[in-house]
Design a protein around this motif. Structure first.
Motif, short mmCIF file in Angstrom:
data_model
loop_
_atom_site.label_atom_id
_atom_site.label_comp_id
_atom_site.label_asym_id
_atom_site.label_seq_id
_atom_site.Cartn_x
_atom_site.Cartn_y
_atom_site.Cartn_z
N ASN A 1 -22.21 9.63 -19.07
CA ASN A 1 -23.49 10.28 -19.34
C ASN A 1 -23.29 11.78 -19.46
O ASN A 1 -22.51 12.37 -18.71
CB ASN A 1 -24.50 10.01 -18.23
N LEU A 2 -24.03 12.40 -20.36
CA LEU A 2 -24.03 13.84 -20.51
C LEU A 2 -25.40 14.33 -20.07
O LEU A 2 -26.43 13.91 -20.63
CB LEU A 2 -23.77 14.21 -21.98
N TYR A 3 -25.44 15.19 -19.05
CA TYR A 3 -26.70 15.73 -18.54
C TYR A 3 -26.94 17.10 -19.16
O TYR A 3 -26.05 17.95 -19.16
CB TYR A 3 -26.67 15.82 -17.02
N ILE A 4 -28.16 17.30 -19.66
CA ILE A 4 -28.54 18.58 -20.26
C ILE A 4 -29.85 19.04 -19.66
O ILE A 4 -30.77 18.25 -19.48
CB ILE A 4 -28.63 18.49 -21.81
N CYS A 5 -29.91 20.31 -19.31
CA CYS A 5 -31.14 20.92 -18.80
C CYS A 5 -31.35 22.21 -19.56
O CYS A 5 -30.42 23.02 -19.68
CB CYS A 5 -31.04 21.21 -17.32
N GLY A 6 -32.56 22.39 -20.06
CA GLY A 6 -32.85 23.57 -20.87
C GLY A 6 -33.76 24.55 -20.17
O GLY A 6 -34.35 24.26 -19.13
N GLY B 1 -37.72 23.68 -17.24
CA GLY B 1 -36.33 23.44 -16.82
C GLY B 1 -36.02 21.99 -16.55
O GLY B 1 -35.10 21.68 -15.79
N ILE B 2 -36.75 21.06 -17.20
CA ILE B 2 -36.49 19.64 -16.98
C ILE B 2 -35.17 19.23 -17.64
O ILE B 2 -34.65 19.91 -18.52
CB ILE B 2 -37.65 18.77 -17.51
N CYS B 3 -34.64 18.09 -17.18
CA CYS B 3 -33.33 17.63 -17.65
C CYS B 3 -33.46 16.32 -18.41
O CYS B 3 -34.43 15.58 -18.25
CB CYS B 3 -32.39 17.44 -16.47
N HIS B 4 -32.45 16.06 -19.21
CA HIS B 4 -32.31 14.81 -19.95
C HIS B 4 -30.88 14.33 -19.78
O HIS B 4 -30.00 15.09 -19.38
CB HIS B 4 -32.60 15.02 -21.44
N PHE B 5 -30.66 13.06 -20.11
CA PHE B 5 -29.28 12.58 -20.17
C PHE B 5 -29.08 11.80 -21.45
O PHE B 5 -30.01 11.23 -22.02
CB PHE B 5 -28.89 11.78 -18.93
N ILE B 6 -27.84 11.83 -21.91
CA ILE B 6 -27.44 11.13 -23.12
C ILE B 6 -26.29 10.21 -22.74
O ILE B 6 -25.30 10.66 -22.14
CB ILE B 6 -26.97 12.11 -24.21
#
Length: 197
Positions: free
Chosen positions: A129-134, A139-144
């Protein structure tokens, strides 16, 4: 434990061989650097400055994940783009992460997303999984899930457990954030340090 006598014996042996003309390592003649040689190295060019990089070192291939403003790119070991996920601008129809969390867009928030956090979790099964937070959307995060299919960002935000004043799922700060993942007893723990106003 090495005794003084053994250490002294080794030092004397090295000096004896050096003094008698016997070299332990063969010497090679020095050559000057030829600055006229042009090298063709594989590279990956981004349109905007790189904000984060994550590397997947696997036995048979390696991939690099590059975060720029409003964009995450998957890059193969030959430095060719394999996929991309748009993380902004907020409100754009191209943004793939903007609508996945069902969060209201705050007109006071910035439009462009700085990808503050980019972490790779190799313990996820069957694919990493790749976790990204913007920096946008609180500042919520997503995962791919890094799989052979097209990447689809999934939300790591629970709307019923968060509010603009109390948001435990909001990790990234527009001023800067550092996050480390720790895998403990089949649970991932995020330890983060973020700058606040």
């Amino acid at each position: 434990m090495v005794t003084w006598a053994a250490l002294l014996t080794v030092c004397i042996w090295i000096q004896t061989h050096t003094a008698s003309g016997q070299h332990i390592c063969p010497s090679t003649p020095r050559r000057l650097v030829d600055f006229t040689v042009k090298y063709s190295l594989p590279h990956f060019q981004t349109d905007k400055p790189i904000q984060n990089i994550a590397v997947n070192h696997e036995e048979h291939h390696s991939d690099v994940y590059v975060a720029c403003q409003n964009l995450i790119s998957g890059v193969s070991y030959t430095m060719e783009k394999t996929w991309e996920v748009k993380t902004g601008p907020v409100g754009s129809t191209d943004c793939e992460t903007c609508l996945s969390c069902d969060i209201e867009i705050d007109p006071a928030d910035p439009v462009d997303t700085d990808n503050e956090v980019l972490l790779l979790d190799m313990s996820a099964f069957p694919f990493p999984n790749l976790y990204i937070c913007g920096s946008t959307q609180h500042g919520i995060c997503h995962f791919i899930e890094i799989s052979p299919q097209e990447p689809e960002p999934k939300c790591l935000f629970r709307k019923d457990n968060n509010s603009p004043t109390a948001c435990p799922d909001c990790l990234a700060s527009p001023l800067g954030t550092k996050v480390t993942i720790v895998d403990q007893s089949a649970t991932l723990l995020f330890f983060c340090s973020r700058l606040c106003q």
